[in-house]
Design a protein around this motif. Sequence first.
Motif, PDB file in Angstrom:
ATOM      1  N   GLU A  84       0.848  -1.184   0.000  1.00 11.10           N
ATOM      2  CA  GLU A  84       0.000   0.000   0.000  1.00 11.10           C
ATOM      3  C   GLU A  84       0.887   1.239   0.000  1.00 11.10           C
ATOM      4  OE1 GLU A  84      -2.158   0.108   3.691  1.00 11.10           O
ATOM      5  OE2 GLU A  84      -0.387  -0.487   4.842  1.00 11.10           O
ATOM      6  N   PRO A  85       0.364   2.417  -0.344  1.00 11.02           N
ATOM      7  CA  PRO A  85       1.190   3.632  -0.291  1.00 11.02           C
ATOM      8  C   PRO A  85       1.719   3.865   1.123  1.00 11.02           C
ATOM      9  CG  PRO A  85      -0.827   4.041  -1.522  1.00 11.02           C
ATOM     10  CD  PRO A  85      -0.986   2.697  -0.892  1.00 11.02           C
ATOM     11  N   LEU A  86       3.009   4.202   1.205  1.00 11.98           N
ATOM     12  CA  LEU A  86       3.642   4.478   2.483  1.00 11.98           C
ATOM     13  C   LEU A  86       3.593   5.980   2.756  1.00 11.98           C
ATOM     14  CD1 LEU A  86       6.833   2.251   1.982  1.00 11.98           C
ATOM     15  CD2 LEU A  86       4.599   1.562   2.899  1.00 11.98           C
ATOM     16  N   SER A  87       3.689   6.344   4.007  1.00 17.92           N
ATOM     17  CA  SER A  87       3.786   7.764   4.335  1.00 17.92           C
ATOM     18  C   SER A  87       5.084   8.320   3.764  1.00 17.92           C
ATOM     19  CB  SER A  87       3.751   7.967   5.843  1.00 17.92           C
ATOM     20  OG  SER A  87       4.946   7.467   6.442  1.00 17.92           O
ATOM     21  N   ASP A  88       5.106   9.602   3.481  1.00 16.71           N
ATOM     22  CA  ASP A  88       6.327  10.224   2.960  1.00 16.71           C
ATOM     23  C   ASP A  88       7.494   9.996   3.912  1.00 16.71           C
ATOM     24  OD1 ASP A  88       4.949  11.119   0.768  1.00 16.71           O
ATOM     25  OD2 ASP A  88       4.773  13.196   1.455  1.00 16.71           O
ATOM     26  N   LYS A 107       6.689  -4.782   8.578  1.00 17.13           N
ATOM     27  CA  LYS A 107       6.084  -6.074   8.949  1.00 17.13           C
ATOM     28  C   LYS A 107       4.560  -6.028   8.983  1.00 17.13           C
ATOM     29  CE  LYS A 107       6.750  -5.302  13.924  1.00 17.13           C
ATOM     30  NZ  LYS A 107       5.328  -5.143  14.284  1.00 17.13           N
ATOM     31  N   ASP A 108       3.979  -4.867   9.237  1.00 16.42           N
ATOM     32  CA  ASP A 108       2.521  -4.761   9.311  1.00 16.42           C
ATOM     33  C   ASP A 108       1.903  -4.122   8.068  1.00 16.42           C
ATOM     34  OD1 ASP A 108       2.426  -5.868  11.905  1.00 16.42           O
ATOM     35  OD2 ASP A 108       2.956  -3.919  12.765  1.00 16.42           O
ATOM     36  N   VAL A 109       2.707  -3.890   7.056  1.00 14.68           N
ATOM     37  CA  VAL A 109       2.204  -3.200   5.874  1.00 14.68           C
ATOM     38  C   VAL A 109       1.302  -4.119   5.062  1.00 14.68           C
ATOM     39  CG1 VAL A 109       4.049  -3.818   4.242  1.00 14.68           C
ATOM     40  CG2 VAL A 109       2.913  -1.594   4.057  1.00 14.68           C
TER      41      VAL A 109
END
Length: 427
Positions: free
Chosen positions: A262-266, A329-331
């Motif tokens: 999923e998209p990650l935070s900047d 790990k939780d992404v």
Amino acid sequence: MAETQHTTSYYAASANPTPSRPPLQGRHETDVCVIGAGYTGISTALFLLEQGFKVTVLEAVKVGFGASGRNGGQIVNSYSRDIDVIERSAGAQQARMMGEMAFEGARIIRERVAKYNIQCDLKNGGVFAAFNEKQMGHLQAQKKLWERYGHTQLEMLDQRRINEVVNTDRYVGGMLDMSGGHIHPLNLVLGEAEAVESLGGIIHEHSTVTRIEQGAKPVVHTDKGQVVANFVVVAGNAYLGNLVPQLAAKSMPCGTQVITTEPLSDELAQSLLPQDYCVEDCAYLLDYYRLSGDKRMIFGGGVVYGARDPANVEALVRPNLIKTFPQLKDVKIDYAWTGNFLLTLSRLPQVGRIGDNIYYSQGCSGHGVTYTHLAGKILAEAIRGQAERFDAFASLPHYPFPGGRLFRVPFTAVGAWYYQMRDKLGF
């Protein structure tokens, strides 16, 4: 049931808009008929059109359906077997010619992106990451080799430096190639296809080639039409099937797997790859990864010999993602897919001519993004009558896998197991 669309990948979900291209119907004439609308076919068509040829491209599914729309999106220089291997097997003169071409594919990609304003998230910088000092020694030798052939955009990275560009404790060092980089691979080939059409080239999708009728003017047949041409270029690579049996005998389709988060935070994305370089490690069955334009982690690796589709791609790839970046790990994984590349026994491309007017290039063995763009140029040169660079590739020896087609998968898998054990044991 035959596939009619791109695979369910992140690339397909984020592809730029593209026009509908109807199947071939009826009988048509052209200068060159190209079979396959991936990087090799589209690159060849574009070079030929720029030289004034009339070109028709036939694609079984959609532009970029195969490896060109599924790969890791990394611009990696040279070949799957490096120039020193060519020096030992083919001699200094042939190695000199191929060495001079080894870094041309990356330049061609950048030229195409700039000339045709292709929106494909092009970023500069690629890292080769070493797990141990032996691999660092190989990278140091590679740097000297590439510099001997005029490639100077290289920097060795010690452990402090590699930790500045990759936020993981897995590596002891690496090498940065600033002429490497990464792109959205499907958008690259879609943009190149639009460039083909802007120059008058014709692309027919959903036009599976059923046979090639050889002769002074070959005829390429599909279910609903024929193309009569002066020249044919076969560019199906791992998705060619058995259309040309003599090409299938000395190669083997293999699958590699890719997942996208999923998209990650900047902030998180910046912490993982602060310079936004792409990375591949130095293991025999390597992992490769990078950030997408919208800050997802794209992570791939592994090989399935014989190109079977694994039941659970995420289960194969995610453990290595977490081993490299425990922070993820939780992404959530939004996309997982597989794509085929074509392996040769020598790990070098197979290039040649059937008769006087049917040309082919295949077998990139995992180094396809840059090589295929070079291949398009040398195929176009050969069709124009300038075959010196084409002949440098065409004269490379190629051999069938031991035991023939029946045993090529287990033979290659045993070899891969051996090298995996060497990686794990550090020798």
